[in-house]
Design a protein around this motif. Structure first.
Motif, mmCIF file in Angstrom:
data_model
loop_
_atom_site.group_PDB
_atom_site.id
_atom_site.type_symbol
_atom_site.label_atom_id
_atom_site.label_comp_id
_atom_site.label_asym_id
_atom_site.label_seq_id
_atom_site.Cartn_x
_atom_site.Cartn_y
_atom_site.Cartn_z
ATOM 1 N N ILE A 1 0.938 -1.042 0.121
ATOM 2 C CA ILE A 1 0.142 -0.022 0.258
ATOM 3 C C ILE A 1 0.916 1.304 0.175
ATOM 4 C CG2 ILE A 1 -1.680 1.384 1.346
ATOM 5 C CD1 ILE A 1 -2.954 -1.297 0.063
ATOM 6 N N VAL A 2 1.859 1.237 0.891
ATOM 7 C CA VAL A 2 2.835 2.458 1.008
ATOM 8 C C VAL A 2 3.554 2.541 -0.583
ATOM 9 C CG1 VAL A 2 4.797 3.410 2.016
ATOM 10 C CG2 VAL A 2 3.188 2.399 3.373
ATOM 11 N N PHE A 3 4.006 1.550 -1.044
ATOM 12 C CA PHE A 3 4.664 1.965 -2.529
ATOM 13 C C PHE A 3 3.687 2.271 -3.387
ATOM 14 C CE2 PHE A 3 8.302 -1.319 -1.024
ATOM 15 C CZ PHE A 3 9.193 -0.344 -1.075
ATOM 16 N N GLY A 4 2.463 1.776 -3.245
ATOM 17 C CA GLY A 4 1.354 2.341 -4.200
ATOM 18 C C GLY A 4 1.081 3.560 -4.207
ATOM 19 N N LEU B 1 8.032 12.127 3.359
ATOM 20 C CA LEU B 1 8.912 11.822 4.321
ATOM 21 C C LEU B 1 7.930 10.977 5.420
ATOM 22 C CD1 LEU B 1 10.638 15.292 5.344
ATOM 23 C CD2 LEU B 1 11.660 12.975 4.641
ATOM 24 N N ILE B 2 6.790 11.240 5.319
ATOM 25 C CA ILE B 2 5.813 10.220 6.040
ATOM 26 C C ILE B 2 5.863 8.786 5.694
ATOM 27 C CG2 ILE B 2 3.394 9.850 6.668
ATOM 28 C CD1 ILE B 2 2.983 12.733 6.984
ATOM 29 N N LEU B 3 5.753 8.936 4.421
ATOM 30 C CA LEU B 3 5.662 7.541 3.759
ATOM 31 C C LEU B 3 7.022 6.668 3.789
ATOM 32 C CD1 LEU B 3 3.264 8.298 0.837
ATOM 33 C CD2 LEU B 3 2.746 7.182 2.662
ATOM 34 N N PHE B 4 8.065 7.429 3.835
ATOM 35 C CA PHE B 4 9.457 6.636 3.616
ATOM 36 C C PHE B 4 9.608 6.182 5.167
ATOM 37 C CE2 PHE B 4 10.706 8.990 -0.078
ATOM 38 C CZ PHE B 4 10.977 7.887 -1.024
ATOM 39 N N HIS B 5 9.277 7.007 6.457
ATOM 40 C CA HIS B 5 9.110 6.584 7.592
ATOM 41 C C HIS B 5 8.271 5.603 8.019
ATOM 42 C CE1 HIS B 5 12.303 9.286 9.529
ATOM 43 N NE2 HIS B 5 11.644 10.330 8.719
ATOM 44 N N ALA B 6 7.234 5.366 7.154
ATOM 45 C CA ALA B 6 6.404 4.141 7.358
ATOM 46 C C ALA B 6 7.031 3.121 6.882
ATOM 47 C CB ALA B 6 5.224 4.606 6.552
ATOM 48 N N LEU B 7 7.834 3.176 5.788
ATOM 49 C CA LEU B 7 8.509 2.100 5.220
ATOM 50 C C LEU B 7 9.557 1.606 6.202
ATOM 51 C CD1 LEU B 7 8.766 2.952 1.274
ATOM 52 C CD2 LEU B 7 7.529 1.006 2.390
ATOM 53 N N ARG B 8 10.231 2.610 6.829
ATOM 54 C CA ARG B 8 11.179 2.306 7.752
ATOM 55 C C ARG B 8 10.628 1.434 8.890
ATOM 56 N NH1 ARG B 8 14.927 7.361 9.049
ATOM 57 N NH2 ARG B 8 16.133 7.148 7.451
ATOM 58 N N ILE B 9 9.756 1.928 9.371
ATOM 59 C CA ILE B 9 9.118 1.236 10.695
ATOM 60 C C ILE B 9 8.850 0.062 10.230
ATOM 61 C CG2 ILE B 9 6.823 1.229 11.942
ATOM 62 C CD1 ILE B 9 7.236 4.463 12.140
ATOM 63 N N LEU B 10 8.003 -0.348 9.276
ATOM 64 C CA LEU B 10 7.688 -1.583 8.727
ATOM 65 C C LEU B 10 8.880 -2.623 8.503
ATOM 66 C CD1 LEU B 10 5.083 -0.876 6.205
ATOM 67 C CD2 LEU B 10 4.633 -2.018 8.326
ATOM 68 N N THR C 1 10.263 4.494 17.199
ATOM 69 C CA THR C 1 9.607 5.870 18.200
ATOM 70 C C THR C 1 10.253 7.041 17.557
ATOM 71 O OG1 THR C 1 11.326 5.700 19.948
ATOM 72 C CG2 THR C 1 9.386 4.504 20.286
ATOM 73 N N ALA C 2 11.570 7.027 17.226
ATOM 74 C CA ALA C 2 11.994 8.199 16.615
ATOM 75 C C ALA C 2 11.224 8.460 15.268
ATOM 76 C CB ALA C 2 13.524 8.187 16.236
ATOM 77 N N SER C 3 10.882 7.462 14.333
ATOM 78 C CA SER C 3 10.467 7.514 13.161
ATOM 79 C C SER C 3 8.924 7.900 13.276
ATOM 80 C CB SER C 3 10.323 6.125 12.390
ATOM 81 O OG SER C 3 11.702 5.831 11.907
ATOM 82 N N ILE C 4 8.440 7.290 14.445
ATOM 83 C CA ILE C 4 6.861 7.675 14.612
ATOM 84 C C ILE C 4 6.765 9.261 14.917
ATOM 85 C CG2 ILE C 4 4.958 7.413 16.358
ATOM 86 C CD1 ILE C 4 5.383 4.530 15.909
ATOM 87 N N GLN C 5 7.805 9.958 15.716
ATOM 88 C CA GLN C 5 7.785 11.074 16.162
ATOM 89 C C GLN C 5 7.938 11.860 14.925
ATOM 90 O OE1 GLN C 5 6.970 12.576 19.049
ATOM 91 N NE2 GLN C 5 6.359 10.400 19.635
ATOM 92 N N SER C 6 9.009 11.807 14.044
ATOM 93 C CA SER C 6 9.128 12.459 12.800
ATOM 94 C C SER C 6 7.749 12.441 11.966
ATOM 95 C CB SER C 6 10.411 12.189 12.267
ATOM 96 O OG SER C 6 10.182 10.659 11.727
ATOM 97 N N MET C 7 7.206 11.137 11.721
ATOM 98 C CA MET C 7 6.029 11.132 11.150
ATOM 99 C C MET C 7 4.747 11.896 11.387
ATOM 100 S SD MET C 7 5.954 7.090 10.373
ATOM 101 C CE MET C 7 4.310 7.026 9.597
ATOM 102 N N LYS C 8 4.575 11.989 12.967
ATOM 103 C CA LYS C 8 3.627 12.967 13.590
ATOM 104 C C LYS C 8 3.860 14.284 12.995
ATOM 105 C CE LYS C 8 2.054 10.003 17.169
ATOM 106 N NZ LYS C 8 2.022 9.908 18.520
ATOM 107 N N LEU C 9 5.167 14.813 13.141
ATOM 108 C CA LEU C 9 5.453 16.260 12.800
ATOM 109 C C LEU C 9 5.240 16.430 11.349
ATOM 110 C CD1 LEU C 9 6.941 19.010 13.795
ATOM 111 C CD2 LEU C 9 9.099 17.916 12.840
ATOM 112 N N CYS C 10 5.561 15.613 10.477
ATOM 113 C CA CYS C 10 5.160 15.969 9.090
ATOM 114 C C CYS C 10 3.708 15.726 8.776
ATOM 115 C CB CYS C 10 5.928 14.747 8.292
ATOM 116 S SG CYS C 10 7.891 15.077 8.134
ATOM 117 N N PHE C 11 2.970 14.809 9.682
ATOM 118 C CA PHE C 11 1.467 14.733 9.541
ATOM 119 C C PHE C 11 0.934 16.255 9.899
ATOM 120 C CE2 PHE C 11 -2.537 13.608 11.620
ATOM 121 C CZ PHE C 11 -3.096 13.307 10.441
ATOM 122 N N TYR C 12 1.466 16.853 10.906
ATOM 123 C CA TYR C 12 0.914 18.160 11.322
ATOM 124 C C TYR C 12 1.353 19.206 10.244
ATOM 125 C CZ TYR C 12 0.350 16.068 16.029
ATOM 126 O OH TYR C 12 -0.003 15.298 17.116
#
Length: 156
Positions: free
Chosen positions: A14-17, A63-72, A86-97
Motif C-alpha cells: 500500500i505504501v509503495f502504491g 517523508l511520512i511514507l518513507f518513515h512508514a516503510l522504515r518502521i515496517l 519511536t523516532a520515526s513515529i515522532q518525525s511522522m507525526k511532525l510531518c503529519f501536522y
C-alpha cells in the motif's frame, strides 16, 4: 507464514502504491509550473498558488511514507529496534501536522477560486484535499496497532 508477516507485506504494498501515485501526480504538474514560471503567472493567479502549495505538501508526505516503510522494516527485524521506531513515529507525526496545516490553509483558496469561476465543485475538491491527510493518519494508526499487537508483547 503467520498473520503478522502478511499484514506487514500488505502495508508495504500500500505504501509503495501511494508513493508511486504521488510521484505520478507530481510529474503531471511540472509542465504547469514551468508554464507559470515562463509567463510570470505564479503569484497572479490563485491556481498556481494551489499548485505550489501542493508541491510543498508533497515533501512532508513523502517523508511520512518513507518513515512508514522504515518502521515496517524495523518491525520485521528479529529484535525490533524500538528507539528507531519511536523516532520515526515522532518525525511522522511532525510531518503529519505540517501536511494538515498546509491543506487546511489551502481550503480558502479553493473557496475563492470556486466563487470567482462559479464552480462549486472546486469546494468539494478542497474538502477532499483536507481529507487526504486522514488516509496518512489511518496508515499511521495501522502501523501503531501492529506495533502494539505484535511487536511490543514479544519477550526478548
Amino acid at each position: 507464514m503467520n498473520h503478522f508477516v502478511w499484514q506487514v507485506r500488505f502495508l508495504r504494498f500500500i505504501v509503495f502504491g501511494i508513493i508511486f501515485s504521488l510521484f505520478g501526480l507530481a510529474g503531471l504538474g511540472i509542465p504547469l509550473v514551468w508554464h507559470g514560471i515562463t509567463k510570470n503567472l505564479l503569484l497572479e493567479r490563485p491556481g498556481y498558488s494551489v499548485l505550489l502549495t501542493a508541491y510543498l505538501i508533497f515533501i512532508p508526505t513523502l517523508l511520512i511514507l518513507f518513515h512508514a516503510l522504515r518502521i515496517l522494516r524495523y518491525m520485521s527485524m528479529t529484535p525490533p529496534a524500538f528507539p528507531l521506531i519511536t523516532a520515526s513515529i515522532q518525525s511522522m507525526k511532525l510531518c503529519f501536522y505540517i501536511v494538515t496545516i498546509l491543506t487546511t490553509c489551502l481550503f480558502p483558496v479553493f473557496f475563492y477560486i470556486g466563487q470567482i469561476d462559479d464552480a462549486p465543485g472546486l469546494i468539494i475538491i478542497g474538502i477532499g484535499l483536507i481529507l487526504a491527510p486522514l488516509t496518512i493518519g489511518t496508515l499511521l494508526a495501522c502501523i501503531q496497532q501492529l506495533l502494539l499487537r505484535y511487536v511490543l508483547p514479544m519477550k526478548f
